[in-house]
Scaffold this motif. Structure first.
Motif, mmCIF file in Angstrom:
data_model
loop_
_atom_site.group_PDB
_atom_site.id
_atom_site.type_symbol
_atom_site.label_atom_id
_atom_site.label_comp_id
_atom_site.label_asym_id
_atom_site.label_seq_id
_atom_site.Cartn_x
_atom_site.Cartn_y
_atom_site.Cartn_z
ATOM 1 N N GLY A 129 0.791 -1.221 0.000
ATOM 2 C CA GLY A 129 0.000 0.000 0.000
ATOM 3 C C GLY A 129 0.820 1.266 0.000
ATOM 4 O O GLY A 129 2.027 1.253 0.268
ATOM 5 N N LEU A 130 0.146 2.385 -0.280
ATOM 6 C CA LEU A 130 0.779 3.697 -0.293
ATOM 7 C C LEU A 130 0.362 4.466 0.953
ATOM 8 O O LEU A 130 -0.816 4.795 1.135
ATOM 9 N N GLY A 131 1.324 4.777 1.822
ATOM 10 C CA GLY A 131 1.026 5.475 3.062
ATOM 11 C C GLY A 131 1.084 6.986 2.957
ATOM 12 O O GLY A 131 0.649 7.687 3.875
ATOM 13 N N THR A 132 1.614 7.490 1.839
ATOM 14 C CA THR A 132 1.717 8.941 1.674
ATOM 15 C C THR A 132 0.350 9.610 1.733
ATOM 16 O O THR A 132 0.242 10.781 2.126
ATOM 17 N N ILE A 133 -0.700 8.881 1.362
ATOM 18 C CA ILE A 133 -2.055 9.439 1.399
ATOM 19 C C ILE A 133 -2.407 9.876 2.821
ATOM 20 O O ILE A 133 -2.997 10.947 3.029
ATOM 21 N N GLY A 134 -2.055 9.083 3.809
ATOM 22 C CA GLY A 134 -2.316 9.467 5.190
ATOM 23 C C GLY A 134 -1.597 10.746 5.574
ATOM 24 O O GLY A 134 -2.118 11.563 6.348
ATOM 25 N N GLN A 135 -0.416 10.950 5.049
ATOM 26 C CA GLN A 135 0.359 12.148 5.345
ATOM 27 C C GLN A 135 -0.265 13.407 4.750
ATOM 28 O O GLN A 135 0.066 14.520 5.155
ATOM 29 N N MET A 136 -1.186 13.234 3.791
ATOM 30 C CA MET A 136 -1.771 14.376 3.099
ATOM 31 C C MET A 136 -3.043 14.896 3.766
ATOM 32 O O MET A 136 -3.379 16.079 3.628
ATOM 33 N N TYR A 137 -3.756 14.041 4.468
ATOM 34 C CA TYR A 137 -5.005 14.480 5.099
ATOM 35 C C TYR A 137 -4.733 15.477 6.226
ATOM 36 O O TYR A 137 -3.653 15.493 6.821
ATOM 37 N N ASN A 138 -5.736 16.301 6.517
ATOM 38 C CA ASN A 138 -5.604 17.304 7.568
ATOM 39 C C ASN A 138 -5.734 16.659 8.945
ATOM 40 O O ASN A 138 -6.099 15.486 9.083
ATOM 41 N N ASN A 139 -5.440 17.447 9.952
ATOM 42 C CA ASN A 139 -5.331 16.967 11.324
ATOM 43 C C ASN A 139 -6.587 16.247 11.804
ATOM 44 O O ASN A 139 -6.527 15.158 12.388
ATOM 45 N N LYS A 140 -7.741 16.823 11.557
ATOM 46 C CA LYS A 140 -8.998 16.259 12.045
ATOM 47 C C LYS A 140 -9.314 14.925 11.385
ATOM 48 O O LYS A 140 -10.068 14.112 11.946
#
Length: 536
Positions: free
Chosen positions: A262-273
């Protein structure tokens, strides 16, 4: 179609024991050719291994942080120095200076003749893939560093301490590899994510475009069009969702399997909430580039209201950016107010609340919307696009305009892209000269491909009327975010954000030397013959 990621899980094992303790160029493989190069399956596994890390989906998503339309808050991730200009030999930022994949390709090309194939076409296709992969990696190295060693296979660290080739010499190597690849490559890929003829032509097209070889870029774009394998997806938004992985617009994309590869960079892109880090966010500069719905720039249109900058915009803005005031996950997205709508609870999406809140008050929508498509945002099946058909049409338009000025064909390709998004056709009278159409093409390329990793290269290669790189203007000065409040009584999501001012995020600088990245000092320590780029 079979997915490359499935093959990677097995094929890359042939390279997993390889190591490098010198130069990052040409270490030994732990597996001896005498024990592995026996069957067609061996050869295919080694070629599949060449794809591991090739498309570098994380870097593709981060790359626009090194431009005026993106921002990376965490210097330790390596992309903030690209944007703020703090690059140095000791702080090279995120680095492309690695020859591992080129070495793998060399191994394939040196040993594939040891295998007896049932079909010569199969052998030729594997050779062509290896040469195309090598060409793409040399292209990245050459573009970002400006001339790198053209490596061979070396038996000792001392042999590998070779000097840099010139940029033109590396370009000649790339051109030869691509021509060889076109002679043997299959018309269609063996699996999704593998290179076929359209992919080779796409590499050739982009490389020529970046170096201003207009005729070559135009011809490569035309050759892709003539394949009749690709077309614009009717739904722009669908391209960047899991439902769009088989879109006929996609020429090449990175391949992922959720929770397995999987690609984890997507999680790094979402905002804090949303449980993310806001590592990769768009800037208000990008919002300002979108035309109004009447086809005019914000400075020209009566539809523009500075207090409501998200209203009446090119629909691609809404499909590219998550902006304050919009409906998101069943509530109103608020990145402007320090407190939630109850006036008591702290808003954890407020830019200065924590490092994980977007510092620009904006978040990318591409690949992130809808949130519900991902059971696990840290290991997603996101297949980040490397090349798509819209880029082909934009490349043809740019190259043809630079060669001969406006034409019906150029307008037609631009109109296809604009009409897909719901925008009016190009105003032929307003954009009737090479110079005026050039500005439109540049804007169209930015907003169409925003967040897809091409913006920094574009503002390096594009010049203003004085011959200066656009980056010298666009990346010098303050980077600001919008400030204001959310009007919860407003029913129009585009007007809920009431903007009243700006706040400083950081001061940026860009010098002429930053056209090229610094060679990492660690690489120069391993190879004293590596000359540093001027200014570093």
């Amino acid at each position: 179609m079979k997915r490359l990621s499935i093959y990677l899980l097995a094929g890359v094992a042939l390279f997993s024991t390889s190591c490098s303790d010198f130069l990052d160029t040409a270490p030994h493989d732990a597996l001896s050719p005498s024990t592995t190069w026996k069957t067609e399956e061996d050869a295919e596994s080694f070629v599949v291994g060449c794809y591991n890390g090739l498309w570098d989906a994380g870097s593709l998503l981060y790359l626009d942080c090194g431009s005026d339309i993106g921002y990376n808050n965490f210097s330790w991730e390596g992309w903030r120095p690209w944007g703020d200009g703090s690059l140095s030999s000791g702080n090279p930022g995120a680095s492309f200076y690695d020859f591992t994949i080129i070495r793998r390709c060399n191994t394939v090309l040196e040993n594939i003749d040891n295998v007896e194939f049932k079909s010569e076409a199969t052998k030729n296709d594997l050779i062509a893939q290896a040469k195309a992969i090598r060409a793409y990696k040399y292209f990245l190295l050459n573009w970002w560093y400006g001339g790198v060693p053209i490596i061979d296979s070396y038996l000792t660290a001392e042999e590998a301490q070779v000097p840099r080739n010139t940029e033109e010499e590396v370009r000649a190597q790339i051109a030869q590899d691509l021509e060889d690849a076109l002679a043997g490559i299959s018309e269609t890929p063996a699996a999704r994510g593998r290179i076929a003829k359209g992919g080779v032509l796409a590499i050739k097209m982009r490389e020529a475009l970046y170096y201003g070889e207009w005729q070559k870029a135009k011809e490569a774009a035309q050759a892709i069009i003539d394949l009749k394998q690709y077309e614009l997806d009717a739904d722009y938004e669908n391209l960047f969702r899991l439902t769009g992985v088989d879109s006929k617009e996609v020429i090449i994309a990175d391949q992922r399997i959720p929770n397995t590869f999987g690609l984890g960079t997507i999680g790094q892109m979402y905002n804090n909430k949303d449980g993310g880090w806001s590592s990769i966010v768009p800037t208000q500069n990008l919002v300002d580039m979108y035309e109004m719905t009447d086809g005019k720039a914000k400075e020209e249109s009566s539809l523009y209201d500075a207090a409501h900058p998200f209203a009446n915009r090119d629909p691609r803005m809404d499909m590219t950016i998550l902006y304050p005031g919009q409906d998101w996950k069943g509530e109103v997205l608020n990145t402007l107010d320090e407190l939630e709508s109850d006036g008591k609870t702290k808003n954890i999406n407020y830019p200065t609340y924590t490092d994980n809140a977007s510092k620009t008050s904006l978040t990318w929508a591409k690949y992130l919307d809808p949130f519900e498509q991902y059971p696990n945002i840290w290991s997603t099946g996101t297949c980040v696009i490397v090349f798509r058909y819209a880029e082909v049409l934009l490349t043809y338009a740019e190259a043809a305009n630079e060669l001969d000025g406006p034409s019906d064909q150029v307008y037609s390709y631009l109109d296809q892209i604009r009409s897909r998004a719901g925008m009016p056709a190009v105003d032929r009278a307003k954009y009737g000269t090479k110079e005026s159409l050039r500005e439109l093409i540049r804007r169209e390329r930015c907003i169409e491909l925003a967040g897809e990793g091409v913006r920094r290269a574009d503002i390096l290669r594009w010049k203003d009327t004085n011959g200066k790189m656009l980056a010298e203007t666009l990346l010098n000065g303050p980077l600001n975010r919008i400030t204001g409040t959310i009007n919860y009584s407003e029913t129009d999501p585009y007007k809920r954000a009431v903007i009243s001012g700006e706040a400083l995020i950081e001061n940026r600088q860009f010098a002429a030397k930053n056209r090229y990245l610094p060679i990492p000092q660690t690489s120069r320590d391993k190879n004293p013959n590596l000359a540093q780029n001027p200014g570093y």
